[in-house]
Enzyme design. Sequence first.
Site, mmCIF file in Angstrom:
data_model
loop_
_atom_site.group_PDB
_atom_site.id
_atom_site.type_symbol
_atom_site.label_atom_id
_atom_site.label_comp_id
_atom_site.label_asym_id
_atom_site.label_seq_id
_atom_site.Cartn_x
_atom_site.Cartn_y
_atom_site.Cartn_z
ATOM 1 N N GLY A 126 -6.254 5.225 8.517
ATOM 2 C CA GLY A 126 -6.224 3.773 8.729
ATOM 3 C C GLY A 126 -7.492 3.084 8.232
ATOM 4 O O GLY A 126 -7.554 1.851 8.206
ATOM 5 N N GLU A 177 0.854 -1.193 0.000
ATOM 6 C CA GLU A 177 0.000 0.000 0.000
ATOM 7 C C GLU A 177 0.888 1.241 0.000
ATOM 8 O O GLU A 177 2.017 1.207 0.501
ATOM 9 C CB GLU A 177 -0.909 -0.096 1.241
ATOM 10 N N ASP A 178 0.380 2.337 -0.561
ATOM 11 C CA ASP A 178 1.198 3.540 -0.640
ATOM 12 C C ASP A 178 1.307 4.280 0.696
ATOM 13 O O ASP A 178 2.391 4.619 1.136
ATOM 14 C CB ASP A 178 0.686 4.487 -1.749
ATOM 15 N N ARG A 234 1.562 11.561 -10.216
ATOM 16 C CA ARG A 234 2.031 10.217 -9.852
ATOM 17 C C ARG A 234 3.419 9.950 -10.432
ATOM 18 O O ARG A 234 4.169 9.112 -9.931
ATOM 19 C CB ARG A 234 1.069 9.150 -10.397
ATOM 20 N N ASP A 236 -0.948 10.431 -5.839
ATOM 21 C CA ASP A 236 -1.519 11.508 -6.645
ATOM 22 C C ASP A 236 -2.029 12.665 -5.802
ATOM 23 O O ASP A 236 -2.301 12.532 -4.612
ATOM 24 C CB ASP A 236 -2.714 10.977 -7.452
ATOM 25 N N ASP A 246 -3.172 6.792 6.365
ATOM 26 C CA ASP A 246 -3.488 8.075 6.985
ATOM 27 C C ASP A 246 -4.383 7.795 8.202
ATOM 28 O O ASP A 246 -3.886 7.489 9.282
ATOM 29 C CB ASP A 246 -4.148 8.969 5.933
ATOM 30 N N PHE A 282 -0.116 16.676 2.952
ATOM 31 C CA PHE A 282 -0.556 15.954 1.769
ATOM 32 C C PHE A 282 0.634 15.787 0.839
ATOM 33 O O PHE A 282 1.271 16.771 0.452
ATOM 34 C CB PHE A 282 -1.717 16.650 1.056
HETATM 35 P P1 IMP Z 1 -6.774 6.315 5.000
HETATM 36 O O1 IMP Z 1 -7.909 5.366 4.689
HETATM 37 O O2 IMP Z 1 -7.256 7.583 5.665
HETATM 38 O O3 IMP Z 1 -5.664 5.660 5.783
HETATM 39 O O4 IMP Z 1 -6.194 6.816 3.625
HETATM 40 C C1 IMP Z 1 -5.462 6.000 2.806
HETATM 41 C C2 IMP Z 1 -5.628 6.395 1.354
HETATM 42 O O5 IMP Z 1 -5.846 7.804 1.183
HETATM 43 C C3 IMP Z 1 -4.359 6.077 0.629
HETATM 44 O O6 IMP Z 1 -4.401 4.775 0.071
HETATM 45 C C4 IMP Z 1 -4.272 7.159 -0.407
HETATM 46 O O7 IMP Z 1 -4.959 6.748 -1.574
HETATM 47 C C5 IMP Z 1 -5.002 8.337 0.199
HETATM 48 N N1 IMP Z 1 -4.090 9.323 0.826
HETATM 49 C C6 IMP Z 1 -4.004 9.635 2.143
HETATM 50 N N2 IMP Z 1 -3.081 10.592 2.349
HETATM 51 C C7 IMP Z 1 -2.567 10.887 1.134
HETATM 52 C C8 IMP Z 1 -1.543 11.798 0.691
HETATM 53 O O8 IMP Z 1 -0.906 12.555 1.453
HETATM 54 N N3 IMP Z 1 -1.287 11.792 -0.643
HETATM 55 C C9 IMP Z 1 -1.923 10.985 -1.539
HETATM 56 N N4 IMP Z 1 -2.885 10.134 -1.159
HETATM 57 C C10 IMP Z 1 -3.207 10.073 0.165
#
Ligand code: IMP
Length: 169
Positions: A98, A92-93, A159, A153, A96, A146
């Site tokens: 979770g 996974e990238d 990207r 992206d 944030d 961010f």
């Molecule tokens: P979460 O579900 O809040 O943990 O967010 C995870 C997803 O949000 C990641 O797989 C990304 O696609 C996107 N995301 C969260 N923060 C960023 C960021 O800083 N840059 C780009 N994508 C983000």
Amino acid sequence: MTELISKSDIDKRVGELAAEINRTFGREDVVVICILKGAFIFTADLVRRLDFPLIVEFMELSSYHLAVSTDKVVVTKDIATDLTGKNVLVVEDIVDTGSTLRFIHSHLAAKNPASLRFCVLLDKPAKRKKHTPLPDFTGFVIPDEFVAGYGLDYDQKHRNIPNIVIKET
Ligand code: IMP
């Protein structure tokens, strides 16, 4: 856009992560699942440094922001391989809040793999929700900014930037 992580630091850390993962898996067969779209470059770099037998699958998710604490995650492309009894490594990238990681964990655990591990390039812990599974392998812990580049992206763009930058919103 300010650089947060340089291309050479990413290369070095991906090598270290691969070494750690190689030690963990030994000679087992592994299903590597790349979470689209953000992890496509990271996965491409990582798998070329893994030295055990593996196959690569792709899964795509979308998340809808409904309210402050309720994000709805849906699968827009699921994997075709049967995971029963398989060792799985999810790539996974970024984590944030979770929500996405928690969703992937329960979605894939329901497919009865022998083991389920997570490798995450970036960990942004500031807004982490409780009960988020801890990634087994983490590239970098970053501040609550961010970020874009290296597959990540901003509004589907950037990207292709080779390093990771802070996108001032
Ligand atoms: P979460 O579900 O809040 O943990 O967010 C995870 C997803 O949000 C990641 O797989 C990304 O696609 C996107 N995301 C969260 N923060 C960023 C960021 O800083 N840059 C780009 N994508 C983000």
